[in-house]
Write a protein that holds these residues in place. Sequence first.
Motif, PDB file in Angstrom:
ATOM      1  N   LEU A  26       0.824  -1.208   0.000  1.00  0.00           N
ATOM      2  CA  LEU A  26       0.000   0.000   0.000  1.00  0.00           C
ATOM      3  C   LEU A  26       0.861   1.262   0.000  1.00  0.00           C
ATOM      4  O   LEU A  26       0.540   2.249  -0.672  1.00  0.00           O
ATOM      5  N   LEU A  27       1.964   1.249   0.732  1.00  0.00           N
ATOM      6  CA  LEU A  27       2.818   2.424   0.832  1.00  0.00           C
ATOM      7  C   LEU A  27       3.654   2.650  -0.429  1.00  0.00           C
ATOM      8  O   LEU A  27       3.867   3.786  -0.841  1.00  0.00           O
ATOM      9  N   GLU A  28       4.115   1.560  -1.047  1.00  0.00           N
ATOM     10  CA  GLU A  28       5.045   1.683  -2.167  1.00  0.00           C
ATOM     11  C   GLU A  28       4.363   1.685  -3.529  1.00  0.00           C
ATOM     12  O   GLU A  28       4.901   2.233  -4.488  1.00  0.00           O
ATOM     13  N   GLN A  29       3.181   1.071  -3.642  1.00  0.00           N
ATOM     14  CA  GLN A  29       2.550   0.931  -4.958  1.00  0.00           C
ATOM     15  C   GLN A  29       1.124   1.478  -4.973  1.00  0.00           C
ATOM     16  O   GLN A  29       0.329   1.112  -5.838  1.00  0.00           O
ATOM     17  N   ASP A  30       0.797   2.333  -4.030  1.00  0.00           N
ATOM     18  CA  ASP A  30      -0.588   2.787  -3.910  1.00  0.00           C
ATOM     19  C   ASP A  30      -1.118   3.407  -5.198  1.00  0.00           C
ATOM     20  O   ASP A  30      -2.278   3.204  -5.573  1.00  0.00           O
ATOM     21  N   GLY A  31      -0.282   4.162  -5.898  1.00  0.00           N
ATOM     22  CA  GLY A  31      -0.733   4.837  -7.103  1.00  0.00           C
ATOM     23  C   GLY A  31      -1.114   3.900  -8.230  1.00  0.00           C
ATOM     24  O   GLY A  31      -1.906   4.267  -9.105  1.00  0.00           O
ATOM     25  N   SER A  32      -0.560   2.692  -8.235  1.00  0.00           N
ATOM     26  CA  SER A  32      -0.832   1.757  -9.328  1.00  0.00           C
ATOM     27  C   SER A  32      -1.877   0.696  -8.972  1.00  0.00           C
ATOM     28  O   SER A  32      -2.199  -0.163  -9.795  1.00  0.00           O
ATOM     29  N   LEU A  33      -2.400   0.750  -7.760  1.00  0.00           N
ATOM     30  CA  LEU A  33      -3.374  -0.253  -7.326  1.00  0.00           C
ATOM     31  C   LEU A  33      -4.783   0.139  -7.742  1.00  0.00           C
ATOM     32  O   LEU A  33      -5.160   1.319  -7.701  1.00  0.00           O
ATOM     33  N   THR A  34      -5.562  -0.854  -8.140  1.00  0.00           N
ATOM     34  CA  THR A  34      -6.972  -0.611  -8.431  1.00  0.00           C
ATOM     35  C   THR A  34      -7.741  -0.552  -7.109  1.00  0.00           C
ATOM     36  O   THR A  34      -7.264  -1.051  -6.082  1.00  0.00           O
ATOM     37  N   PRO A  35      -8.943   0.037  -7.103  1.00  0.00           N
ATOM     38  CA  PRO A  35      -9.746   0.046  -5.868  1.00  0.00           C
ATOM     39  C   PRO A  35      -9.990  -1.345  -5.306  1.00  0.00           C
ATOM     40  O   PRO A  35      -9.978  -1.535  -4.088  1.00  0.00           O
ATOM     41  N   GLN A  36     -10.172  -2.337  -6.175  1.00  0.00           N
ATOM     42  CA  GLN A  36     -10.405  -3.703  -5.723  1.00  0.00           C
ATOM     43  C   GLN A  36      -9.157  -4.277  -5.050  1.00  0.00           C
ATOM     44  O   GLN A  36      -9.245  -4.930  -4.006  1.00  0.00           O
ATOM     45  N   GLN A  37      -7.993  -4.044  -5.655  1.00  0.00           N
ATOM     46  CA  GLN A  37      -6.747  -4.529  -5.061  1.00  0.00           C
ATOM     47  C   GLN A  37      -6.493  -3.873  -3.706  1.00  0.00           C
ATOM     48  O   GLN A  37      -6.059  -4.529  -2.759  1.00  0.00           O
ATOM     49  N   ARG A  38      -6.771  -2.588  -3.616  1.00  0.00           N
ATOM     50  CA  ARG A  38      -6.578  -1.875  -2.355  1.00  0.00           C
ATOM     51  C   ARG A  38      -7.513  -2.432  -1.280  1.00  0.00           C
ATOM     52  O   ARG A  38      -7.119  -2.627  -0.129  1.00  0.00           O
ATOM     53  N   ARG A  39      -8.757  -2.713  -1.674  1.00  0.00           N
ATOM     54  CA  ARG A  39      -9.726  -3.264  -0.719  1.00  0.00           C
ATOM     55  C   ARG A  39      -9.300  -4.652  -0.238  1.00  0.00           C
ATOM     56  O   ARG A  39      -9.429  -4.990   0.941  1.00  0.00           O
ATOM     57  N   GLU A  40      -8.777  -5.472  -1.155  1.00  0.00           N
ATOM     58  CA  GLU A  40      -8.343  -6.820  -0.785  1.00  0.00           C
ATOM     59  C   GLU A  40      -7.175  -6.757   0.208  1.00  0.00           C
ATOM     60  O   GLU A  40      -7.116  -7.555   1.148  1.00  0.00           O
ATOM     61  N   LEU A  41      -6.256  -5.826   0.002  1.00  0.00           N
ATOM     62  CA  LEU A  41      -5.137  -5.676   0.934  1.00  0.00           C
ATOM     63  C   LEU A  41      -5.619  -5.217   2.306  1.00  0.00           C
ATOM     64  O   LEU A  41      -5.172  -5.721   3.337  1.00  0.00           O
ATOM     65  N   LEU A  42      -6.557  -4.273   2.333  1.00  0.00           N
ATOM     66  CA  LEU A  42      -7.096  -3.799   3.607  1.00  0.00           C
ATOM     67  C   LEU A  42      -7.879  -4.909   4.315  1.00  0.00           C
ATOM     68  O   LEU A  42      -7.822  -5.025   5.540  1.00  0.00           O
ATOM     69  N   GLN A  43      -8.596  -5.704   3.542  1.00  0.00           N
ATOM     70  CA  GLN A  43      -9.330  -6.823   4.119  1.00  0.00           C
ATOM     71  C   GLN A  43      -8.370  -7.830   4.744  1.00  0.00           C
ATOM     72  O   GLN A  43      -8.624  -8.361   5.833  1.00  0.00           O
ATOM     73  N   SER A  44      -7.249  -8.084   4.071  1.00  0.00           N
ATOM     74  CA  SER A  44      -6.242  -9.001   4.597  1.00  0.00           C
ATOM     75  C   SER A  44      -5.663  -8.474   5.907  1.00  0.00           C
ATOM     76  O   SER A  44      -5.498  -9.226   6.877  1.00  0.00           O
ATOM     77  N   ILE A  45      -5.360  -7.180   5.953  1.00  0.00           N
ATOM     78  CA  ILE A  45      -4.832  -6.574   7.177  1.00  0.00           C
ATOM     79  C   ILE A  45      -5.838  -6.706   8.313  1.00  0.00           C
ATOM     80  O   ILE A  45      -5.478  -7.035   9.452  1.00  0.00           O
ATOM     81  N   ASN A  46      -7.094  -6.454   8.009  1.00  0.00           N
ATOM     82  CA  ASN A  46      -8.149  -6.549   9.022  1.00  0.00           C
ATOM     83  C   ASN A  46      -8.260  -7.956   9.585  1.00  0.00           C
ATOM     84  O   ASN A  46      -8.354  -8.156  10.809  1.00  0.00           O
ATOM     85  N   GLU A  47      -8.228  -8.965   8.715  1.00  0.00           N
ATOM     86  CA  GLU A  47      -8.346 -10.353   9.155  1.00  0.00           C
ATOM     87  C   GLU A  47      -7.156 -10.764  10.011  1.00  0.00           C
ATOM     88  O   GLU A  47      -7.310 -11.449  11.031  1.00  0.00           O
ATOM     89  N   GLU A  48      -5.954 -10.350   9.594  1.00  0.00           N
ATOM     90  CA  GLU A  48      -4.756 -10.703  10.359  1.00  0.00           C
ATOM     91  C   GLU A  48      -4.785 -10.036  11.740  1.00  0.00           C
ATOM     92  O   GLU A  48      -4.392 -10.637  12.745  1.00  0.00           O
ATOM     93  N   ALA A  49      -5.244  -8.789  11.794  1.00  0.00           N
ATOM     94  CA  ALA A  49      -5.311  -8.077  13.066  1.00  0.00           C
ATOM     95  C   ALA A  49      -6.320  -8.735  14.005  1.00  0.00           C
ATOM     96  O   ALA A  49      -6.079  -8.856  15.218  1.00  0.00           O
ATOM     97  N   ARG A  50      -7.452  -9.174  13.465  1.00  0.00           N
ATOM     98  CA  ARG A  50      -8.456  -9.856  14.289  1.00  0.00           C
ATOM     99  C   ARG A  50      -7.901 -11.177  14.835  1.00  0.00           C
ATOM    100  O   ARG A  50      -8.183 -11.561  15.967  1.00  0.00           O
ATOM    101  N   TRP A  51      -7.109 -11.861  13.997  1.00  0.00           N
ATOM    102  CA  TRP A  51      -6.500 -13.108  14.459  1.00  0.00           C
ATOM    103  C   TRP A  51      -5.528 -12.827  15.611  1.00  0.00           C
ATOM    104  O   TRP A  51      -5.497 -13.553  16.608  1.00  0.00           O
ATOM    105  N   LEU A  52      -4.759 -11.767  15.492  1.00  0.00           N
ATOM    106  CA  LEU A  52      -3.835 -11.393  16.566  1.00  0.00           C
ATOM    107  C   LEU A  52      -4.579 -11.081  17.862  1.00  0.00           C
ATOM    108  O   LEU A  52      -4.104 -11.400  18.955  1.00  0.00           O
ATOM    109  N   MET A  53      -5.748 -10.465  17.742  1.00  0.00           N
ATOM    110  CA  MET A  53      -6.536 -10.167  18.932  1.00  0.00           C
ATOM    111  C   MET A  53      -6.940 -11.455  19.650  1.00  0.00           C
ATOM    112  O   MET A  53      -6.893 -11.540  20.876  1.00  0.00           O
TER     113      MET A  53
END
Length: 223
Positions: A26-53
């Motif tokens: 997200l930090l290095e390639q944000d400009g080239s990501l599609t909205p769908q790709q960005r959403r999938e990455l955010l969804q992955s972060i959310n799931e991993e964070a919930r698992w850590l909880m």
Amino acid sequence: RGNLLRGMSHDIRTPLTGIVGATDVLLEQDGSLTPQQRRELLQSINEEARWLMRVSENLLSITRIDGENAGVKKTPELVEEIIEGAVSKFRRHYKGIAVQVHLPEEPMLVPMDPLLMQQVLFNLMENAARHGETVTQIDISLSQKDEWAILDVADNGVGIARGRLEHLFDGTLHPEEGREDARRDMGIGLSVCRTVVTAHGGTITAENQKKGGALFRITLPIE
């Protein structure tokens, strides 16, 4: 303790690696990501964070137990309320799996630490959801035999592989090859279950049902 620490280290390191990798993209390639790709990455972060909880909740459960005396502070609790709390939490995370609760006619009071036992029930249900593969329903049953309260957590999944039964609760399970969720298959949640139940003076066992699916049974002293 060594098995618990190894399993916990595994369960913490893996999701952290996923979070770091997704945020790097997200930090290095944000400009080239599609909205769908960005959403999938955010969804992955959310799931991993919930698992850590949830890993943190298990770690907190262990720290609530006195390591030297393996003692817990027990007070008489309505088991029905403990079950209700665990089921409510489970349904928020796994909305696609039905949970049926079977209770005796008379309310049952059992000495326990309510937070620890609620975590045990949640761990067992989550284990069924994550590793039962075909699980669509979980049944929780409460009964009494002599001076023991019996809690059964059964599912309609594929059951437990015979080679895994022996080490199911000791935190030494190794990832299974070819499993999509192998990176989170160290069995730490079940190890926590045994630690908590044993500290309550009870026992926990696992077996495969003849009709299919797994059955976990907890016995706790009523007095």
